[in-house]
Motif scaffolding. Structure first.
Motif, mmCIF file in Angstrom:
data_model
loop_
_atom_site.group_PDB
_atom_site.id
_atom_site.type_symbol
_atom_site.label_atom_id
_atom_site.label_comp_id
_atom_site.label_asym_id
_atom_site.label_seq_id
_atom_site.Cartn_x
_atom_site.Cartn_y
_atom_site.Cartn_z
ATOM 1 N N PRO A 1 8.734 21.888 -3.837
ATOM 2 C CA PRO A 1 7.489 21.119 -3.883
ATOM 3 C C PRO A 1 7.389 20.139 -5.054
ATOM 4 O O PRO A 1 6.812 19.056 -4.908
ATOM 5 N N ALA A 2 7.943 20.489 -6.198
ATOM 6 C CA ALA A 2 7.911 19.562 -7.335
ATOM 7 C C ALA A 2 8.731 18.309 -7.025
ATOM 8 O O ALA A 2 8.329 17.184 -7.363
ATOM 9 N N ASP A 3 9.865 18.494 -6.396
ATOM 10 C CA ASP A 3 10.700 17.363 -5.997
ATOM 11 C C ASP A 3 9.979 16.524 -4.941
ATOM 12 O O ASP A 3 10.040 15.292 -4.944
ATOM 13 N N GLU A 4 9.278 17.187 -4.037
ATOM 14 C CA GLU A 4 8.493 16.488 -3.028
ATOM 15 C C GLU A 4 7.447 15.582 -3.676
ATOM 16 O O GLU A 4 7.238 14.434 -3.252
ATOM 17 N N GLN A 5 6.802 16.064 -4.715
ATOM 18 C CA GLN A 5 5.809 15.253 -5.422
ATOM 19 C C GLN A 5 6.448 14.048 -6.094
ATOM 20 O O GLN A 5 5.859 12.963 -6.151
ATOM 21 N N ARG A 6 7.668 14.220 -6.618
ATOM 22 C CA ARG A 6 8.375 13.078 -7.216
ATOM 23 C C ARG A 6 8.657 12.010 -6.154
ATOM 24 O O ARG A 6 8.517 10.809 -6.413
ATOM 25 N N ARG B 1 5.405 10.183 -5.348
ATOM 26 C CA ARG B 1 5.032 9.221 -6.399
ATOM 27 C C ARG B 1 5.853 7.946 -6.289
ATOM 28 O O ARG B 1 5.322 6.837 -6.444
ATOM 29 N N THR B 2 7.125 8.087 -6.026
ATOM 30 C CA THR B 2 7.977 6.910 -5.882
ATOM 31 C C THR B 2 7.552 6.077 -4.674
ATOM 32 O O THR B 2 7.454 4.847 -4.744
ATOM 33 N N LEU B 3 7.275 6.747 -3.569
ATOM 34 C CA LEU B 3 6.906 6.041 -2.342
ATOM 35 C C LEU B 3 5.537 5.354 -2.448
ATOM 36 O O LEU B 3 5.265 4.406 -1.714
ATOM 37 N N SER B 4 4.687 5.822 -3.335
ATOM 38 C CA SER B 4 3.346 5.246 -3.456
ATOM 39 C C SER B 4 3.259 4.169 -4.529
ATOM 40 O O SER B 4 2.179 3.613 -4.766
ATOM 41 N N THR B 5 4.382 3.839 -5.167
ATOM 42 C CA THR B 5 4.365 2.831 -6.239
ATOM 43 C C THR B 5 5.442 1.769 -6.037
ATOM 44 O O THR B 5 6.019 1.274 -6.995
ATOM 45 N N VAL B 6 5.704 1.419 -4.794
ATOM 46 C CA VAL B 6 6.759 0.440 -4.535
ATOM 47 C C VAL B 6 6.277 -0.962 -4.895
ATOM 48 O O VAL B 6 5.116 -1.305 -4.701
ATOM 49 N N GLY B 7 7.184 -1.771 -5.446
ATOM 50 C CA GLY B 7 6.861 -3.151 -5.771
ATOM 51 C C GLY B 7 7.688 -4.147 -5.002
ATOM 52 O O GLY B 7 7.711 -5.338 -5.320
ATOM 53 N N GLN B 8 8.363 -3.649 -3.984
ATOM 54 C CA GLN B 8 9.250 -4.462 -3.166
ATOM 55 C C GLN B 8 9.344 -3.810 -1.795
ATOM 56 O O GLN B 8 8.886 -2.672 -1.625
ATOM 57 N N PRO B 9 9.894 -4.497 -0.800
ATOM 58 C CA PRO B 9 10.013 -3.853 0.517
ATOM 59 C C PRO B 9 10.858 -2.586 0.430
ATOM 60 O O PRO B 9 11.928 -2.584 -0.170
ATOM 61 N N THR C 1 -2.910 9.663 1.936
ATOM 62 C CA THR C 1 -3.771 10.097 0.832
ATOM 63 C C THR C 1 -3.405 9.368 -0.454
ATOM 64 O O THR C 1 -4.281 8.927 -1.217
ATOM 65 N N ALA C 2 -2.110 9.207 -0.703
ATOM 66 C CA ALA C 2 -1.659 8.513 -1.914
ATOM 67 C C ALA C 2 -1.995 7.031 -1.884
ATOM 68 O O ALA C 2 -2.072 6.392 -2.938
ATOM 69 N N ARG D 1 19.709 10.126 -4.500
ATOM 70 C CA ARG D 1 18.377 9.700 -4.923
ATOM 71 C C ARG D 1 17.919 8.543 -4.070
ATOM 72 O O ARG D 1 18.659 8.030 -3.243
ATOM 73 N N ILE D 2 16.686 8.143 -4.279
ATOM 74 C CA ILE D 2 16.142 7.024 -3.532
ATOM 75 C C ILE D 2 16.846 5.747 -3.971
ATOM 76 O O ILE D 2 16.890 5.411 -5.152
ATOM 77 N N ARG D 3 17.408 5.035 -3.013
ATOM 78 C CA ARG D 3 18.117 3.802 -3.319
ATOM 79 C C ARG D 3 17.129 2.651 -3.391
ATOM 80 O O ARG D 3 16.393 2.389 -2.460
ATOM 81 N N GLN D 4 17.106 1.964 -4.508
ATOM 82 C CA GLN D 4 16.281 0.780 -4.660
ATOM 83 C C GLN D 4 17.086 -0.453 -4.306
ATOM 84 O O GLN D 4 18.317 -0.434 -4.294
ATOM 85 N N LYS D 5 16.389 -1.529 -4.003
ATOM 86 C CA LYS D 5 17.072 -2.763 -3.598
ATOM 87 C C LYS D 5 17.999 -3.274 -4.703
ATOM 88 O O LYS D 5 18.984 -3.934 -4.449
#
Length: 263
Positions: free
Chosen positions: A23-28, A31-39, A102-103, A255-259
């Motif tokens: 669950p802690a990893d899920e929250q991370r 948070r990443t998905l709710s603060t995107v600054g690019q597509p 919700t986020a 990890r989540i790959r950013q552009k």
């Protein structure tokens, strides 16, 4: 198709997937998905997706174009365990997308998929239950250019696609290419769930990994090929894939790959 073709595709997809440990990893992740600054594109991989990957090269490429792929369903848990890997949490979209909504409270959301009246009912629920602002509703049967034009004109911060595989993944890849800074979610039947057209299985059945049985009972004609034919085919491919040479997927640190990440 040569046997090595589908196995190579499965290898590529499973290596790209991000396992969520707890669950802690899920929250991370949230948070990443709710603060995107690019597509950014979020996709889900279940047994049906890998069956499609095995026979559809275009869908395979669309899936790999996503920035984040999450494990969805008990079938994928079976596959990872066969590969001697902990599958992590079941990050299915039906549970995760409401968390994302919700986020995104107070922000602009587009719902593209399904059809009326479920579409409008889903928008009303999203506004009332999650506090988001639906700025665009459209069914899931238009040409891709329609959705591109809507994204450019309305600049939603979150786009939920409920078109089903493989169309939604292809649309998501095209949307990401136009540069509108938003999160694009490949949501499958989520709009139908939010709009009350489709109901969830009882919680006890979901905990046992049997929601697919409930859905099959509710929509036997539509889901017969996906589950009655598709599930045994997935298990056969899982057995063949997990015992094949070189199929030792290591996704533990994915990890989540950013552009901006190097390819």
């Amino acid at each position: 198709m040569a046997s090595s073709d589908w196995q190579g595709r499965w290898q590529a997809v499973t290596e790209r997937m991000r396992r969520v440990a707890d669950p802690a990893d899920e929250q991370r992740v949230l948070r990443t998905l709710s603060t995107v600054g690019q597509p950014m594109v979020l996709g889900f991989v279940n047994a049906h997706a890998l069956n499609l990957v095995a026979r559809n090269a275009d869908f395979h490429q669309s899936l790999l174009a996503a920035d984040l792929l999450l494990r969805d369903g008990s079938g994928m848990a079976i596959l990872f365990r066969r590969l001697a890997l902990d599958p992590g949490l079941n990050m299915n979209g039906t549970d995760l997308i409401p968390m994302l909504l919700t986020a995104y409270q107070g922000r602009r959301v587009a719902l593209w998929g399904s059809r009326e009246p479920a579409l409008s009912a889903a928008a009303r629920r999203c506004e009332a239950s999650f506090g988001v602002t639906p700025v665009s509703l459209h069914d899931g049967f238009a040409e891709v250019d329609t959705y591109l034009a809507l994204a450019r004109a309305l600049q939603p911060e979150l786009i939920i696609l409920g078109m089903g595989m493989p169309k939604q993944e292809a649309v998501a890849a095209r949307l990401a290419s136009i540069g509108v800074p938003c999160l694009i979610v490949c949501g499958g039947a989520i709009i139908d769930f939010l709009g009350g057209k489709v109901t969830r299985a009882p919680r006890w059945l979901r905990r046992l990994g049997g929601e697919w049985i409930f859905r099959l009972m509710k929509e036997p004609k539509r889901l017969f090929m996906r589950y009655v034919v598709g599930n045994p085919m997935f298990i056969w491919r899982t057995l063949k894939f997990s015992t094949g040479p070189g199929n030792r997927v290591n996704v533990s640190s994915r990890r989540i790959r950013q552009k901006s990440d190097p390819e």
